[in-house]
Motif scaffolding. Sequence first.
Motif, PDB file in Angstrom:
ATOM      1  N   ARG A 134       0.843  -1.207   0.000  1.00 46.11           N
ATOM      2  CA  ARG A 134       0.000   0.000   0.000  1.00 46.11           C
ATOM      3  C   ARG A 134       0.875   1.253   0.000  1.00 46.11           C
ATOM      4  NH1 ARG A 134      -5.023   1.677   2.219  1.00 46.11           N
ATOM      5  NH2 ARG A 134      -5.737  -0.454   1.798  1.00 46.11           N
ATOM      6  N   ARG A 135       1.886   1.267   0.854  1.00 46.68           N
ATOM      7  CA  ARG A 135       2.774   2.437   0.937  1.00 46.68           C
ATOM      8  C   ARG A 135       3.486   2.660  -0.392  1.00 46.68           C
ATOM      9  NH1 ARG A 135       6.516   2.958   6.110  1.00 46.68           N
ATOM     10  NH2 ARG A 135       4.409   3.016   6.986  1.00 46.68           N
ATOM     11  N   GLU A 138       0.960   4.133  -2.854  1.00 45.74           N
ATOM     12  CA  GLU A 138       0.671   5.526  -2.510  1.00 45.74           C
ATOM     13  C   GLU A 138       1.808   6.444  -2.924  1.00 45.74           C
ATOM     14  OE1 GLU A 138      -0.064   5.183   1.646  1.00 45.74           O
ATOM     15  OE2 GLU A 138      -2.238   4.864   1.394  1.00 45.74           O
ATOM     16  N   ASP A 142       1.779  10.148  -4.867  1.00 45.80           N
ATOM     17  CA  ASP A 142       1.991  11.258  -3.941  1.00 45.80           C
ATOM     18  C   ASP A 142       2.349  12.555  -4.668  1.00 45.80           C
ATOM     19  OD1 ASP A 142       1.340   9.971  -1.635  1.00 45.80           O
ATOM     20  OD2 ASP A 142       3.398   9.487  -1.042  1.00 45.80           O
ATOM     21  N   ARG A 145      -0.967  14.354  -6.156  1.00 46.80           N
ATOM     22  CA  ARG A 145      -2.193  14.448  -5.368  1.00 46.80           C
ATOM     23  C   ARG A 145      -2.842  15.826  -5.497  1.00 46.80           C
ATOM     24  NH1 ARG A 145      -3.440  10.140  -2.288  1.00 46.80           N
ATOM     25  NH2 ARG A 145      -1.768   8.643  -1.812  1.00 46.80           N
ATOM     26  N   VAL A 207      -5.439   1.802  -4.148  1.00 45.21           N
ATOM     27  CA  VAL A 207      -5.011   3.202  -4.267  1.00 45.21           C
ATOM     28  C   VAL A 207      -5.609   3.836  -5.518  1.00 45.21           C
ATOM     29  CG1 VAL A 207      -3.011   4.700  -4.634  1.00 45.21           C
ATOM     30  CG2 VAL A 207      -2.921   2.876  -2.922  1.00 45.21           C
ATOM     31  N   GLN A 210      -9.103   4.826  -4.789  1.00 43.90           N
ATOM     32  CA  GLN A 210      -9.128   5.929  -3.837  1.00 43.90           C
ATOM     33  C   GLN A 210      -8.872   7.266  -4.527  1.00 43.90           C
ATOM     34  OE1 GLN A 210      -6.313   4.785  -0.812  1.00 43.90           O
ATOM     35  NE2 GLN A 210      -7.900   3.943   0.516  1.00 43.90           N
ATOM     36  N   VAL A 211      -7.836   7.308  -5.368  1.00 40.31           N
ATOM     37  CA  VAL A 211      -7.500   8.590  -5.997  1.00 40.31           C
ATOM     38  C   VAL A 211      -8.501   8.966  -7.077  1.00 40.31           C
ATOM     39  CG1 VAL A 211      -5.062   8.322  -5.456  1.00 40.31           C
ATOM     40  CG2 VAL A 211      -5.912   7.571  -7.687  1.00 40.31           C
TER      41      VAL A 211
END
Length: 284
Positions: A134-135, A138, A142, A145, A207, A210-211
Amino acid sequence: MKTSIEEKAGSRMPSVGSVDAVSYDAVAEVRTREAVVQLLLAHGPLTAAALAERIGFSSAAIRRHLEQLLAEGAVISREASTLGRRGRGRPARTYLLTEIGRTRLPHSYDALAIEALEFLSDVGGPDAVATFARRRAEGIVDGVRGELAAAVDVPAKAEILARALTGAGFAASVQEVGIGQQLCQHHCPVAHVATRFPQLCEEEMTVITQVLGTYAQRLATIARGDSFCTTFIPAAHQPHQLLPLSTIAAAAPNTASLHDAAPNNAAPHDQSHRITSATGKDPS
């Protein structure tokens, strides 16, 4: 006496005047440069004359390969050091590998990554691998965003996301497919690792949804043997609605072959029928 590298390099070169010398000329060019790289690795800085002697080619032929490697940034040259008085003429130059040149050599990064994740799984359990995945996912988004937050709609976000994925090595693109968009990732830099640890694909999908702020369906992945990773983004959706695979296949013809290859009464892949919500959970 020739080293194993030199013998291997020489044995791979087709004989002059043979049919193979014509048929495999391009392959021979590449293999000669590989031999040059291997010798520079094993013996350090060498002159063109020294390389030519070890490989069995003329100095002129080796210089041509060195010029190509110089243009690629794979080697650099410097004036050879000499003892005593130097004679007339241009000073000899030695050649040595750069970091770019070393990337031409075999590496075991995938094996190392798999070993590291196996250790992480043994120590922290499967959840630790998922957290890492996940990290990592992301981290890919980043840097965009702010752009994603300012995007006016989902199609605009998909284009921004594709650009971020491309920057991370995924060679992504977005296509209109009638009832939505298709996000294609034509390359996966971690495909071999993801085959062993599907959490990399799963958390990447989380992810992505989500985005985008909407549902999306993963149809194919390189890690599962497909030609590219495909994510379908519906133009309109109802909460908790699962779009039929037949509807998606009709709208996204590039993925139709996946359904032909699927077993009877089975989805093509575990995630091919999955819609992930913006909270990262399946709407079940």
